[in-house]
Design an enzyme around this catalytic site. Sequence first.
Site, PDB file in Angstrom:
ATOM      1  N   MET A  16       8.388   2.583  11.931  1.00 53.73           N
ATOM      2  CA  MET A  16       8.816   3.856  11.352  1.00 53.73           C
ATOM      3  C   MET A  16      10.246   4.220  11.710  1.00 53.73           C
ATOM      4  SD  MET A  16       6.419   4.856   9.496  1.00 53.73           S
ATOM      5  CE  MET A  16       7.088   6.462   9.146  1.00 53.73           C
ATOM      6  N   LYS A  29      14.617   9.421  16.694  1.00 56.86           N
ATOM      7  CA  LYS A  29      14.010   8.401  15.842  1.00 56.86           C
ATOM      8  C   LYS A  29      14.665   8.523  14.472  1.00 56.86           C
ATOM      9  CE  LYS A  29       9.731   7.052  16.036  1.00 56.86           C
ATOM     10  NZ  LYS A  29       8.261   6.916  15.904  1.00 56.86           N
ATOM     11  N   ASP A  73       3.998   9.226  18.688  1.00 54.90           N
ATOM     12  CA  ASP A  73       3.913   8.675  17.341  1.00 54.90           C
ATOM     13  C   ASP A  73       2.743   9.201  16.529  1.00 54.90           C
ATOM     14  OD1 ASP A  73       4.452   7.303  15.091  1.00 54.90           O
ATOM     15  OD2 ASP A  73       4.460   5.321  16.006  1.00 54.90           O
ATOM     16  N   ASN A 109       1.686   3.481  22.070  1.00 55.60           N
ATOM     17  CA  ASN A 109       1.860   4.897  21.740  1.00 55.60           C
ATOM     18  C   ASN A 109       1.435   5.825  22.867  1.00 55.60           C
ATOM     19  OD1 ASN A 109       3.041   4.573  19.257  1.00 55.60           O
ATOM     20  ND2 ASN A 109       1.110   4.617  18.128  1.00 55.60           N
ATOM     21  N   GLU A 157      14.184   3.228  14.153  1.00 59.03           N
ATOM     22  CA  GLU A 157      14.795   2.896  15.429  1.00 59.03           C
ATOM     23  C   GLU A 157      14.860   4.149  16.302  1.00 59.03           C
ATOM     24  OE1 GLU A 157      18.545   1.240  14.251  1.00 59.03           O
ATOM     25  OE2 GLU A 157      17.729  -0.797  14.265  1.00 59.03           O
ATOM     26  N   ASP A 191      -3.589   6.162  15.282  1.00 55.48           N
ATOM     27  CA  ASP A 191      -2.876   4.964  15.736  1.00 55.48           C
ATOM     28  C   ASP A 191      -2.777   4.945  17.259  1.00 55.48           C
ATOM     29  OD1 ASP A 191      -1.624   2.538  15.356  1.00 55.48           O
ATOM     30  OD2 ASP A 191       0.374   3.403  15.130  1.00 55.48           O
TER      31      ASP A 191
END
Length: 843
Positions: A28, A46, A157, A144, A30, A139
């Site tokens: 999703m 991000k 995340d 994460n 860098e 997820d």
Amino acid sequence: MNTINKELSPDTNLSHYRIVSKIGAGGMGEVYLAQDTKLDRKVALKILPAELAANQDRMRRFVQEAKAASALNHPNIITIHEIDQTDSGYFIATEFIDGDTLRQHIRSAPMKLREVLDVAVQSASALSAAHAAGIVHRDIKPENVMLRRDGIVKVLDFGLAKLTAAESTTVDNERPTKALFKTDPGTVVGTAIYMSPEQARGMDVDARTDIFSLGVVLYEMVAGCLPFAGSSSSEVMASILSEKEPQPLARYSRDVPAELERIASKALRKNRDERYQTIKDLLIDLKDLKRQLELQAQLERSVPPELRARATTEGSEPPMGEMPPAQATQTGADATARTTSSAEYIAKGIKQRKLVAGIVVLALVVGSIGLGLYLHARNSEVAIESIAVLPFENKSADANSEYLSDGLAESLIYRLSQLPNLKVSPTSSVMRYKGKATDVKTIAGELGVSAVLTGRIAQRGDNLTISVELVDVRNNKLLWGEQYERKMSELLTTQREIATEITQNLKLKLSGEGEKALTKHYTDNNEAYQLYLKGRYHYAKRTKDDILKGIDYFQQAIKLDPSFALAYVEISDSYSSMPAYPYLSPKEAYPQAKAAAQKALVIDSSLAEAHTALAFSLAVFDWNWVEAEREFKRALELNPNLSFAHFRYGWNYLSPMGRSDEAITEIRRALELEPLSLVTNTNLAIVYTDARQNDRALAQARKTYDLEPNFVVGRWALSQAYIVNGMYADAITLNEQSLQTDPTNQVFLRFAGYAYAKSGRRHEAEEVIKRFKDIAKTQYVMSFRVAQIYVALGDKEKAFAELEKAFTERDWELHRLKVDPFMDPLRADPRFKELLKRLNLPE
């Protein structure tokens, strides 16, 4: 739409963020470490890659991550600062987490069982908050989950999060304005090897999918491998979708607790209807297991070292062999096969713990009347009648949060002390253990209590994590433990909640009055309460600046809540203490102290502390002995366990009135309630001198001095005890040493001058009087103390002249004129009797 199409170099500016370095990358976007130039803090940025910008689905999920995570405010969930767009593209700014991912931690070394449960509990707590807000993560995996250096776990995340119907049944007034993101059925979103079966099939999912994924992570932390085998992601998914169940954790260690096996098995049920139905249920079971193991560890620590060493030698096992290659399933594309299990710690220790626990039981039985009585004591529901609440450990990075750790413990002490059938160690007794790694059983023995409450508190911005444990030290039984995830705005209600939990677990049977005292609302303004705690924190330091700062905080609290009676009591106590040092003259301090106490009583006439504060001013400043005694007695009627009221009644009323036996009884009662109070121990020695029990005074003063040689008031009491016993050389030595580090301390000067005079060192005594006069040019000096030196010099005229000044100034020590042993040479003088009469004291 413009996007960032190349890696950002250090010192590049993106809005008000300055890039420091690249720290990671994922599907999703860098991630960069950056400096927020507006708020001067480190953040993580991000950034959506250029090749993904045109993909509307990816763009929608990127924005969804920010919206989902920013809707959550929890200490175990990453904090989203903002989502923004510049000419270069979209980015999310989050808190920067200094630590490692759980994946990195698992690879670095096998995890201990304690670590496994700690990570699992904190992760489940984060998911509980998300699920309550209607957000499913979808997820959950070691990449994460991050472990901060201070042990705090952060779940990251939420880019795959799906908003569902919130668990709450309350009306959501904002629901019409919320944009819901829903994945179309049949779309597989997530990381394959951590997916639930329903997620892998592309079915509509709910919160139970996170429970399964967390179960996979839990299994992996313990076993060092995945529960579902496969050499590739597709094979792992096939294993997840098959009917094959995971290998028992016991395969990796024979000594995995059966309860942990049950928890992991239930979380990993492929039929979601057979799985834990809510993350809260899983969290409760994890916490219960964690408490059980902590209790077992406490039992082990109670074993004498020689027995523990013997148990370790006899109960040890050979090291675990290598894990069969078939079980060393890779857990990621770049993962290497693990040849050792994280269960090594368990295999090495559990058997030893069983043997040690057996020795503990045997030792306890031998030391008791018998096994039957021991087991009865272990299992009985007899109420505990005494408790110590230790200062909470401050786990916050900011030292300015110290007032919270001290204040929360002190507030619990105050609230519990209102219960008539419970002995509670006061703050002054427990504070000596602050920052010390002392065994709770030792503390309980020193304080004379049956239960000890310990706690930790961490503040992260507006978030609070409060952990508490209540131990019955009679049998090393963990009665209760809980972790609270709260907002600062919930501190007040959380304190009440903890107090209620404590009384329930102590098996206390509360009367109507007891219930009322426990749940009483002294203020409903959380900000006022925090200011009150800050005031108490500074007042406890007793420097002039800190006392004044404390008064300012109390006054701020009153502005927010004019009905906050306890804040008025603290203002009264603060002003009352200042003439003793002396920071203020009596005429400056006591009128304000009295007015604050009276205001507190207008608001709440049931406050024993307010009656005590008023009684003190009435005795010391007004010399209104009748009203003072009435207020002292009313305070003790309202709270017979208020140690401070017993102390003040004995020290500031009964002793000055010449009722020495009653004074000693009251102060001893205060010591029963607060055995380690240095102030009470010290003044018991002085009351013995008032009663002319000089041998007992010396013994008590030495005892207090030995408890804490650096305690200034204790040195004062020992000085007086030396003098009344004719030990002038000892008094001179002690006070000269003290004056080297505190040259303007008026009490040390007074005792030094008196001892010089009684030793025939007249010149040195007169020099001390000159020093008093020099000090008087810049601060208040108690004339009563100068009068005592003139008495020792045999100069009655000057002594009476100083006493007249003391009367005019309403010197705070003058109320003890009748019993002061240094004044004995003046007692036959008519002027002395007249002065007693003007002070309303009996001859």
